[in-house]
Design a protein around this motif. Structure first.
Motif, PDB file in Angstrom:
ATOM      1  N   LEU A   1       0.835  -1.194   0.000  1.00 37.00           N
ATOM      2  CA  LEU A   1       0.000   0.000   0.000  1.00 37.00           C
ATOM      3  C   LEU A   1       0.869   1.243   0.000  1.00 37.00           C
ATOM      4  CD1 LEU A   1      -2.926   1.074   0.343  1.00 37.00           C
ATOM      5  CD2 LEU A   1      -2.521   0.968   2.802  1.00 37.00           C
ATOM      6  N   SER A   2       0.512   2.192  -0.865  1.00 38.02           N
ATOM      7  CA  SER A   2       1.197   3.478  -0.912  1.00 38.02           C
ATOM      8  C   SER A   2       0.169   4.554  -0.585  1.00 38.02           C
ATOM      9  CB  SER A   2       1.794   3.725  -2.293  1.00 38.02           C
ATOM     10  OG  SER A   2       2.318   5.043  -2.375  1.00 38.02           O
ATOM     11  N   LEU A   3       0.234   5.083   0.623  1.00 37.13           N
ATOM     12  CA  LEU A   3      -0.687   6.156   1.009  1.00 37.13           C
ATOM     13  C   LEU A   3      -0.261   7.450   0.333  1.00 37.13           C
ATOM     14  CD1 LEU A   3      -1.096   5.398   4.804  1.00 37.13           C
ATOM     15  CD2 LEU A   3      -2.674   4.870   2.947  1.00 37.13           C
ATOM     16  N   GLY A   4      -1.202   8.135  -0.250  1.00 36.75           N
ATOM     17  CA  GLY A   4      -0.888   9.383  -0.916  1.00 36.75           C
ATOM     18  C   GLY A   4      -0.236   9.196  -2.268  1.00 36.75           C
ATOM     19  N   ASN A   5      -0.172   7.962  -2.753  1.00 34.19           N
ATOM     20  CA  ASN A   5       0.404   7.671  -4.069  1.00 34.19           C
ATOM     21  C   ASN A   5       1.792   8.292  -4.224  1.00 34.19           C
ATOM     22  OD1 ASN A   5       0.402   6.478  -6.567  1.00 34.19           O
ATOM     23  ND2 ASN A   5      -0.679   8.129  -7.570  1.00 34.19           N
ATOM     24  N   ASN A   6       2.636   8.122  -3.193  1.00 33.59           N
ATOM     25  CA  ASN A   6       3.964   8.744  -3.201  1.00 33.59           C
ATOM     26  C   ASN A   6       5.071   7.804  -3.674  1.00 33.59           C
ATOM     27  OD1 ASN A   6       4.338   7.009  -1.072  1.00 33.59           O
ATOM     28  ND2 ASN A   6       4.412   8.597   0.501  1.00 33.59           N
ATOM     29  N   GLY A   7       4.713   6.557  -4.029  1.00 36.21           N
ATOM     30  CA  GLY A   7       5.711   5.618  -4.518  1.00 36.21           C
ATOM     31  C   GLY A   7       6.437   4.845  -3.442  1.00 36.21           C
ATOM     32  N   HIS A   8       6.169   5.133  -2.186  1.00 38.34           N
ATOM     33  CA  HIS A   8       6.756   4.394  -1.072  1.00 38.34           C
ATOM     34  C   HIS A   8       5.707   3.406  -0.574  1.00 38.34           C
ATOM     35  CE1 HIS A   8       9.139   8.163  -1.092  1.00 38.34           C
ATOM     36  NE2 HIS A   8      10.122   7.281  -0.968  1.00 38.34           N
ATOM     37  N   TYR A   9       5.994   2.125  -0.716  1.00 38.48           N
ATOM     38  CA  TYR A   9       5.005   1.090  -0.424  1.00 38.48           C
ATOM     39  C   TYR A   9       5.285   0.410   0.912  1.00 38.48           C
ATOM     40  CZ  TYR A   9       3.417   1.568  -5.204  1.00 38.48           C
ATOM     41  OH  TYR A   9       2.905   2.062  -6.373  1.00 38.48           O
ATOM     42  N   LYS A  10       4.201   0.112   1.645  1.00 45.67           N
ATOM     43  CA  LYS A  10       4.283  -0.644   2.898  1.00 45.67           C
ATOM     44  C   LYS A  10       3.728  -2.034   2.632  1.00 45.67           C
ATOM     45  CE  LYS A  10       2.419  -0.700   7.570  1.00 45.67           C
ATOM     46  NZ  LYS A  10       3.497  -0.973   8.400  1.00 45.67           N
ATOM     47  N   ASP A  11       4.466  -3.041   3.041  1.00 46.97           N
ATOM     48  CA  ASP A  11       4.047  -4.431   2.864  1.00 46.97           C
ATOM     49  C   ASP A  11       2.884  -4.720   3.809  1.00 46.97           C
ATOM     50  OD1 ASP A  11       3.749  -7.180   2.673  1.00 46.97           O
ATOM     51  OD2 ASP A  11       5.881  -7.608   2.894  1.00 46.97           O
ATOM     52  N   MET A  12       1.738  -5.111   3.246  1.00 46.59           N
ATOM     53  CA  MET A  12       0.540  -5.395   4.034  1.00 46.59           C
ATOM     54  C   MET A  12       0.343  -6.895   4.249  1.00 46.59           C
ATOM     55  SD  MET A  12      -0.334  -2.371   4.660  1.00 46.59           S
ATOM     56  CE  MET A  12      -1.899  -2.584   5.460  1.00 46.59           C
ATOM     57  N   GLY A  13       1.241  -7.710   3.711  1.00 46.35           N
ATOM     58  CA  GLY A  13       1.168  -9.143   3.947  1.00 46.35           C
ATOM     59  C   GLY A  13       1.059  -9.956   2.673  1.00 46.35           C
ATOM     60  N   THR A  14       1.270 -11.260   2.829  1.00 44.14           N
ATOM     61  CA  THR A  14       1.229 -12.210   1.725  1.00 44.14           C
ATOM     62  C   THR A  14       0.359 -13.388   2.144  1.00 44.14           C
ATOM     63  OG1 THR A  14       3.455 -11.574   1.038  1.00 44.14           O
ATOM     64  CG2 THR A  14       2.618 -13.679   0.200  1.00 44.14           C
ATOM     65  N   ASN A  15      -0.558 -13.797   1.272  1.00 42.71           N
ATOM     66  CA  ASN A  15      -1.445 -14.931   1.549  1.00 42.71           C
ATOM     67  C   ASN A  15      -1.526 -15.835   0.335  1.00 42.71           C
ATOM     68  OD1 ASN A  15      -2.748 -14.484   4.239  1.00 42.71           O
ATOM     69  ND2 ASN A  15      -3.145 -12.507   3.270  1.00 42.71           N
ATOM     70  N   GLN A  16      -1.706 -17.116   0.599  1.00 46.63           N
ATOM     71  CA  GLN A  16      -1.852 -18.075  -0.497  1.00 46.63           C
ATOM     72  C   GLN A  16      -3.214 -17.905  -1.149  1.00 46.63           C
ATOM     73  OE1 GLN A  16      -1.112 -22.148   0.551  1.00 46.63           O
ATOM     74  NE2 GLN A  16      -1.580 -22.884  -1.476  1.00 46.63           N
ATOM     75  N   LEU A  17      -3.234 -17.984  -2.484  1.00 49.05           N
ATOM     76  CA  LEU A  17      -4.491 -18.007  -3.224  1.00 49.05           C
ATOM     77  C   LEU A  17      -5.004 -19.449  -3.250  1.00 49.05           C
ATOM     78  CD1 LEU A  17      -3.545 -15.729  -6.240  1.00 49.05           C
ATOM     79  CD2 LEU A  17      -5.045 -15.146  -4.329  1.00 49.05           C
ATOM     80  N   TRP A  18      -6.216 -19.642  -2.809  1.00 47.61           N
ATOM     81  CA  TRP A  18      -6.816 -20.982  -2.750  1.00 47.61           C
ATOM     82  C   TRP A  18      -7.843 -21.123  -3.860  1.00 47.61           C
ATOM     83  CZ3 TRP A  18      -4.772 -24.439   0.514  1.00 47.61           C
ATOM     84  CH2 TRP A  18      -3.993 -23.959   1.553  1.00 47.61           C
ATOM     85  N   SER A  19      -7.916 -22.307  -4.429  1.00 50.34           N
ATOM     86  CA  SER A  19      -8.927 -22.552  -5.463  1.00 50.34           C
ATOM     87  C   SER A  19     -10.280 -22.762  -4.792  1.00 50.34           C
ATOM     88  CB  SER A  19      -8.552 -23.772  -6.300  1.00 50.34           C
ATOM     89  OG  SER A  19      -8.514 -24.917  -5.473  1.00 50.34           O
ATOM     90  N   VAL A  20     -11.319 -22.453  -5.535  1.00 43.26           N
ATOM     91  CA  VAL A  20     -12.692 -22.625  -5.055  1.00 43.26           C
ATOM     92  C   VAL A  20     -13.357 -23.675  -5.903  1.00 43.26           C
ATOM     93  CG1 VAL A  20     -14.891 -21.450  -4.707  1.00 43.26           C
ATOM     94  CG2 VAL A  20     -12.735 -20.206  -4.345  1.00 43.26           C
ATOM     95  N   PRO A  21     -13.990 -24.661  -5.277  1.00 44.36           N
ATOM     96  CA  PRO A  21     -14.686 -25.680  -6.083  1.00 44.36           C
ATOM     97  C   PRO A  21     -15.771 -25.036  -6.944  1.00 44.36           C
ATOM     98  CG  PRO A  21     -14.692 -26.251  -3.750  1.00 44.36           C
ATOM     99  CD  PRO A  21     -14.127 -24.869  -3.861  1.00 44.36           C
ATOM    100  N   TYR A  22     -15.956 -25.591  -8.129  1.00 42.67           N
ATOM    101  CA  TYR A  22     -17.005 -25.066  -9.022  1.00 42.67           C
ATOM    102  C   TYR A  22     -17.791 -26.195  -9.622  1.00 42.67           C
ATOM    103  CZ  TYR A  22     -13.330 -25.997 -12.430  1.00 42.67           C
ATOM    104  OH  TYR A  22     -12.347 -26.578 -13.187  1.00 42.67           O
TER     105      TYR A  22
END
Length: 71
Positions: free
Chosen positions: A50-71
């Protein structure tokens, strides 16, 4: 990294927002487009910065695995 994009998002009055992955602006250092990802090759993870104020300095908000959804 398989795919990288940026999005300019505004929050509502409660500070909440919605985002659709794959509909942002693909960055110049992204190896491929979202539609070319081969989802059968293994596990994928989503990292949010996330870059507050669109200033190009990003803060890491976390990493999560993408899980598949049954269909």
């Amino acid at each position: 990294m398989i795919y990288k994009e940026t999005q300019e998002i505004k929050t509502d009055e409660n500070g909440l927002f919605n985002s659709i992955i794959g509909q942002g602006n693909i960055t110049s250092d992204s190896p491929k487009g979202f539609e070319t990802i081969d989802w059968s090759l293994g596990y994928y993870f989503l990292k949010v910065e996330l870059s507050l104020g669109n200033n190009g300095h990003y803060k890491d908000m976390g990493t999560n695995q993408l899980w598949s959804v049954p269909y």
